[in-house]
Design an enzyme around this catalytic site. Structure first.
Site, PDB file in Angstrom:
ATOM      1  N   GLU A 133      49.265  93.379  16.282  1.00  0.00           N
ATOM      2  CA  GLU A 133      48.491  94.628  16.597  1.00  0.00           C
ATOM      3  C   GLU A 133      48.072  95.263  15.324  1.00  0.00           C
ATOM      4  O   GLU A 133      46.885  95.523  15.170  1.00  0.00           O
ATOM      5  CB  GLU A 133      49.330  95.592  17.613  1.00  0.00           C
ATOM      6  CG  GLU A 133      49.565  95.355  18.802  1.00  0.00           C
ATOM      7  CD  GLU A 133      48.343  94.667  19.876  1.00  0.00           C
ATOM      8  OE1 GLU A 133      47.117  94.916  19.558  1.00  0.00           O
ATOM      9  OE2 GLU A 133      48.853  93.886  20.779  1.00  0.00           O
ATOM     10  N   HIS A 136      44.872  93.597  14.332  1.00  0.00           N
ATOM     11  CA  HIS A 136      43.599  94.032  14.883  1.00  0.00           C
ATOM     12  C   HIS A 136      43.290  95.482  14.256  1.00  0.00           C
ATOM     13  O   HIS A 136      42.064  95.622  14.155  1.00  0.00           O
ATOM     14  CB  HIS A 136      43.868  94.521  16.366  1.00  0.00           C
ATOM     15  CG  HIS A 136      43.902  93.060  17.342  1.00  0.00           C
ATOM     16  ND1 HIS A 136      43.134  92.167  17.334  1.00  0.00           N
ATOM     17  CD2 HIS A 136      44.945  92.625  18.214  1.00  0.00           C
ATOM     18  CE1 HIS A 136      43.456  91.350  18.168  1.00  0.00           C
ATOM     19  NE2 HIS A 136      44.348  91.774  18.873  1.00  0.00           N
ATOM     20  N   HIS A 237      40.432  87.054  19.754  1.00  0.00           N
ATOM     21  CA  HIS A 237      41.510  86.299  19.449  1.00  0.00           C
ATOM     22  C   HIS A 237      41.287  84.795  18.974  1.00  0.00           C
ATOM     23  O   HIS A 237      40.208  84.313  19.460  1.00  0.00           O
ATOM     24  CB  HIS A 237      42.596  86.286  20.534  1.00  0.00           C
ATOM     25  CG  HIS A 237      43.072  87.522  20.879  1.00  0.00           C
ATOM     26  ND1 HIS A 237      42.567  88.306  21.604  1.00  0.00           N
ATOM     27  CD2 HIS A 237      44.050  88.050  20.301  1.00  0.00           C
ATOM     28  CE1 HIS A 237      43.101  89.427  21.834  1.00  0.00           C
ATOM     29  NE2 HIS A 237      44.323  89.474  21.002  1.00  0.00           N
TER      30      HIS A 237
HETATM   31 ZN   LIG Z   1      45.492  90.880  20.327  1.00  0.00          ZN
END
Ligand SMILES: [Zn+2]
EC number: 3.4.24.-
Length: 362
Positions: A133, A136, A237
């Site tokens: 995360e 991201h 992704h």
């Molecule tokens: Zn992800």
């Protein structure tokens, strides 16, 4: 450099503009938010409140000189929550940037939400999820692709008059240019024969260099990104078929790694210089060549079977145990039975990669 979050009024109609300053009518100043997380006072602008007629204006709360001085050394602020609001259907966690630098577009703040049931993961998987995360929030996000810059700091996607790339009216995302992502056409074997399949691939220079080196495919034009999993997973992704053990694919699987390709993508944002020595070694797909990365699993399995060779890293013996592709775990050959039909072009995949546990990590 830190950011101080501007507060909105609870109701936009409560905003009044007086002497060059927006105020909210008394009592309607709203706590700033980053994603779903309420921003603490010491990272927020003060509240400016007035009576309806613009009198009795007061300023209160928010950042002080002391907290302002302390924050000068902060490069990135991450807000972490564990709220159930968007959780469900196997979603474990999600994250995003919420504040970007005016000049470079680099994320200055972001938020991460670990769904409450995700906190029950074992420590290793929870840690891997948190790391995923963070990537991201720092930049690996389809909401940021269009803001990536080259090594000289110039935008890879042309800007409009407002300084930002054009926005897709449907998705609300900035539209990225072909210097970031391009469509590639793959010759795709499936049970019905061979067709052509169009995929989206990251084509920025460091990721292309690293992907070519990893797979041993010097002609590879880009690294395919995920097309499955819905809005939070698709495009955001690496494609799981070719990056099955990479932590930046969209599914939580055991024994995951952060490879040089994830670091390369961070370098390709234009905002970071990674230390490639810190990358994990990834065995999945290593030196398996262009057919592994550019063709279907069925093509690979048929080729190897016809040559009398192992079909690894794929498998076709249900529940057979074997060494995990990364060599540090036991895996088993997991088969799923789909009752609602698998799309025709994926009907090569009754041989599924081993997965003891899978869930969506967006
Ligand atoms: Zn992800």
């Amino acid at each position: 450099m830190n950011v101080f979050f501007v507060r909105d009024c609870v109701n936009p109609d409560d905003a009044v503009y007086i002497d060059g300053q927006w105020y909210c009518t008394l009592g309607s100043c709203y706590a700033a938010a980053c994603g779903e997380v309420t921003v603490p006072e010491n990272l927020s602008e003060p509240c400016f409140d007035c009576e309806d007629d613009g009198t009795n204006c007061i300023e209160f709360g928010g950042v002080t000189d002391e907290t302002s001085a302390l924050s000068q050394a902060v490069h990135f602020t991450l807000f972490v929550g564990s709220l159930s609001s968007q959780c469900g259907e196997g979603l474990i966690a999600y994250a995003s940037a919420c504040y970007i630098d005016d000049i470079t577009d680099r994320p200055l703040a972001g938020f991460m939400n670990i769904c409450p049931f995700g906190l029950n993961l074992d420590r290793e998987r929870l840690l891997s999820t948190v790391q995923h995360e963070i990537f991201h929030a720092l930049g690996f996000s389809h909401s940021l692709y269009a803001l990536y810059r080259d090594e000289d700091g110039n935008p890879l996607t042309p800007r409009e008059a407002n300084g930002y790339p054009p926005v897709d009216p449907v998705s609300g995302l900035f539209l990225w240019s072909s210097r970031v992502i391009q469509e590639l056409t793959l010759d795709w074997d499936y049970v019905g024969g061979t067709t052509q399949r169009t995929v989206q691939a990251l084509v920025t220079p460091n990721i292309v260099r690293e992907a070519r080196a990893h797979f041993g495919c010097p002609t590879l034009m880009g690294l395919e990104i995920e097309d499955g999993g819905g809005a939070g997973t698709a495009l955001a992704h690496f494609e799981k078929r070719i990056m099955a053990t990479e932590s930046m694919n969209g599914y939580l699987t055991p024994t995951r790694v952060f490879s040089r390709m994830t670091l390369a993508l961070m370098e390709d944002t234009g905002w970071y210089i990674p230390d490639y020595e810190m990358a994990d070694i990834m065995n999945w797909g290593k030196d398996l060549g262009c057919d592994f990365v550019q063709k279907s699993c069925k093509n690979w399995i048929d080729q190897k079977t016809n040559a009398g060779l192992s079909i690894a890293p794929w498998c076709n013996v249900p529940f057979e145990t074997t060494c995990h592709a990364e060599g540090v775990d036991v895996a088993y050959c997991s088969f799923y039975q789909y009752f609602n039909g698998v799309p025709t072009i994926y009907q090569d995949m009754n041989q599924m990669y081993n997965a003891l546990f899978e869930a969506l990590v967006t």
